[in-house]
Write a protein that holds these residues in place. Structure first.
Motif, PDB file in Angstrom:
ATOM      1  N   THR A  69       0.382  -0.953   9.694  1.00 30.33           N
ATOM      2  CA  THR A  69       0.825  -1.390   8.364  1.00 30.33           C
ATOM      3  C   THR A  69       1.347  -0.173   7.608  1.00 30.33           C
ATOM      4  OG1 THR A  69      -0.796  -3.174   8.353  1.00 30.33           O
ATOM      5  CG2 THR A  69       0.097  -2.502   6.217  1.00 30.33           C
ATOM      6  N   VAL A  70       2.474  -0.353   6.948  1.00 30.86           N
ATOM      7  CA  VAL A  70       3.140   0.732   6.220  1.00 30.86           C
ATOM      8  C   VAL A  70       3.469   0.233   4.815  1.00 30.86           C
ATOM      9  CG1 VAL A  70       5.227   2.180   6.127  1.00 30.86           C
ATOM     10  CG2 VAL A  70       4.144   1.693   8.341  1.00 30.86           C
ATOM     11  N   VAL A  71       3.219   1.063   3.821  1.00 28.40           N
ATOM     12  CA  VAL A  71       3.602   0.733   2.457  1.00 28.40           C
ATOM     13  C   VAL A  71       4.513   1.828   1.932  1.00 28.40           C
ATOM     14  CG1 VAL A  71       2.830   0.005   0.178  1.00 28.40           C
ATOM     15  CG2 VAL A  71       1.287  -0.221   2.133  1.00 28.40           C
ATOM     16  N   ILE A  72       5.617   1.438   1.355  1.00 34.70           N
ATOM     17  CA  ILE A  72       6.572   2.384   0.780  1.00 34.70           C
ATOM     18  C   ILE A  72       6.518   2.236  -0.741  1.00 34.70           C
ATOM     19  CG2 ILE A  72       8.997   3.077   0.673  1.00 34.70           C
ATOM     20  CD1 ILE A  72       9.327   1.685   3.455  1.00 34.70           C
ATOM     21  N   HIS A  73       6.129   3.319  -1.398  1.00 36.67           N
ATOM     22  CA  HIS A  73       6.053   3.340  -2.858  1.00 36.67           C
ATOM     23  C   HIS A  73       7.177   4.222  -3.386  1.00 36.67           C
ATOM     24  CE1 HIS A  73       2.005   1.612  -2.773  1.00 36.67           C
ATOM     25  NE2 HIS A  73       1.669   2.522  -1.884  1.00 36.67           N
ATOM     26  N   ARG A  74       7.901   3.700  -4.366  1.00 36.42           N
ATOM     27  CA  ARG A  74       8.916   4.490  -5.072  1.00 36.42           C
ATOM     28  C   ARG A  74       8.642   4.379  -6.557  1.00 36.42           C
ATOM     29  NH1 ARG A  74      11.583   1.547  -1.329  1.00 36.42           N
ATOM     30  NH2 ARG A  74      12.619   2.659   0.339  1.00 36.42           N
ATOM     31  N   ASN A  76       8.777   3.511 -10.209  1.00 37.34           N
ATOM     32  CA  ASN A  76       9.418   2.453 -11.009  1.00 37.34           C
ATOM     33  C   ASN A  76      10.064   1.349 -10.181  1.00 37.34           C
ATOM     34  OD1 ASN A  76       8.762   3.948 -13.399  1.00 37.34           O
ATOM     35  ND2 ASN A  76      10.495   5.285 -12.907  1.00 37.34           N
ATOM     36  N   GLN A  77       9.600   1.159  -8.974  1.00 37.84           N
ATOM     37  CA  GLN A  77      10.099   0.071  -8.131  1.00 37.84           C
ATOM     38  C   GLN A  77       8.913  -0.630  -7.495  1.00 37.84           C
ATOM     39  OE1 GLN A  77      13.182   1.021  -5.288  1.00 37.84           O
ATOM     40  NE2 GLN A  77      13.998   2.648  -6.587  1.00 37.84           N
ATOM     41  N   PRO A  78       9.093  -1.902  -7.147  1.00 38.08           N
ATOM     42  CA  PRO A  78       8.004  -2.589  -6.452  1.00 38.08           C
ATOM     43  C   PRO A  78       7.738  -1.932  -5.098  1.00 38.08           C
ATOM     44  CG  PRO A  78       9.697  -4.149  -7.164  1.00 38.08           C
ATOM     45  CD  PRO A  78      10.242  -2.764  -7.375  1.00 38.08           C
ATOM     46  N   SER A  79       6.498  -1.913  -4.704  1.00 39.84           N
ATOM     47  CA  SER A  79       6.155  -1.364  -3.386  1.00 39.84           C
ATOM     48  C   SER A  79       6.645  -2.306  -2.299  1.00 39.84           C
ATOM     49  CB  SER A  79       4.643  -1.201  -3.270  1.00 39.84           C
ATOM     50  OG  SER A  79       4.180  -0.296  -4.244  1.00 39.84           O
ATOM     51  N   GLU A  80       6.991  -1.724  -1.161  1.00 43.26           N
ATOM     52  CA  GLU A  80       7.423  -2.525  -0.020  1.00 43.26           C
ATOM     53  C   GLU A  80       6.343  -2.435   1.054  1.00 43.26           C
ATOM     54  OE1 GLU A  80      11.358  -3.179   2.812  1.00 43.26           O
ATOM     55  OE2 GLU A  80      11.292  -1.478   1.440  1.00 43.26           O
ATOM     56  N   TRP A  81       5.799  -3.586   1.403  1.00 38.98           N
ATOM     57  CA  TRP A  81       4.721  -3.652   2.394  1.00 38.98           C
ATOM     58  C   TRP A  81       5.285  -4.157   3.712  1.00 38.98           C
ATOM     59  CZ3 TRP A  81      -0.675  -2.889   1.478  1.00 38.98           C
ATOM     60  CH2 TRP A  81      -0.978  -2.478   0.180  1.00 38.98           C
ATOM     61  N   TRP A  94      12.744   4.694   8.723  1.00 41.16           N
ATOM     62  CA  TRP A  94      13.354   5.941   8.282  1.00 41.16           C
ATOM     63  C   TRP A  94      14.549   5.676   7.368  1.00 41.16           C
ATOM     64  CZ3 TRP A  94      12.252  10.563   7.240  1.00 41.16           C
ATOM     65  CH2 TRP A  94      13.263  11.519   7.017  1.00 41.16           C
ATOM     66  N   GLU A  95      15.366   4.703   7.734  1.00 44.38           N
ATOM     67  CA  GLU A  95      16.515   4.367   6.892  1.00 44.38           C
ATOM     68  C   GLU A  95      16.076   3.895   5.504  1.00 44.38           C
ATOM     69  OE1 GLU A  95      19.872   4.751   7.246  1.00 44.38           O
ATOM     70  OE2 GLU A  95      19.201   5.982   8.918  1.00 44.38           O
ATOM     71  N   LYS A  96      14.942   3.229   5.442  1.00 43.66           N
ATOM     72  CA  LYS A  96      14.443   2.750   4.155  1.00 43.66           C
ATOM     73  C   LYS A  96      13.986   3.890   3.250  1.00 43.66           C
ATOM     74  CE  LYS A  96      12.651  -1.745   5.695  1.00 43.66           C
ATOM     75  NZ  LYS A  96      13.262  -2.618   4.673  1.00 43.66           N
ATOM     76  N   ILE A  97      13.508   4.971   3.847  1.00 43.62           N
ATOM     77  CA  ILE A  97      12.886   6.001   3.006  1.00 43.62           C
ATOM     78  C   ILE A  97      13.719   7.256   2.823  1.00 43.62           C
ATOM     79  CG2 ILE A  97      10.606   5.202   3.699  1.00 43.62           C
ATOM     80  CD1 ILE A  97      10.372   7.880   5.279  1.00 43.62           C
ATOM     81  N   ARG A  98      14.686   7.499   3.655  1.00 45.52           N
ATOM     82  CA  ARG A  98      15.383   8.801   3.586  1.00 45.52           C
ATOM     83  C   ARG A  98      16.298   8.915   2.381  1.00 45.52           C
ATOM     84  NH1 ARG A  98      20.446   9.771   6.673  1.00 45.52           N
ATOM     85  NH2 ARG A  98      21.623   7.888   6.394  1.00 45.52           N
TER      86      ARG A  98
END
Ligand code: FES
Length: 98
Positions: A69-74, A76-81, A94-98
């Motif tokens: 399971t991976v969570v991407i936090h940015r 002022n944006q909703p987290s992506e789970w 990688w494309e989502k976070i770079r």
């Protein structure tokens, strides 16, 4: 307690590397640690360690028997789970976070 300034962080990725010894499956059984290590290495190789933080975590609550399971936090944006993440998803993550 001291409040820290995290404004230099552009993205914070949490990767479940949870292990269990009670017979229940956990993300470590499905490549969680390896995914975390690969992502951390890539961030360093690309010179993004100052702004792209990668953290290994315990259980994030979306346990499965496929991947981690991976969570991407940015800021002022909703987290992506993301769940059931495998090494085959590395380029997509990688494309989502770079
Ligand atoms: S063990 Fe990884 S989400 Fe539960």
């Amino acid at each position: 307690m001291k409040t820290q300034d995290s404004s230099r962080c552009k993205v914070h990725v949490c990767v479940c590397t949870n292990e269990r010894t009670d017979g229940r499956t956990a993300c470590a059984d499905f490549g969680g640690l390896e995914f975390f290590q690969s992502l951390k290495t890539k961030v360093r190789e690309e010179g993004l360690a100052g702004t792209h933080w990668v953290t290994r975590t315990g259980c994030l609550g979306f346990c499965n028997n496929v991947g981690t399971t991976v969570v991407i936090h940015r800021p002022n944006q909703p987290s992506e789970w993301l769940s059931e993440v495998t090494s085959g998803d590395f380029a997509t993550v990688w494309e989502k976070i770079r």
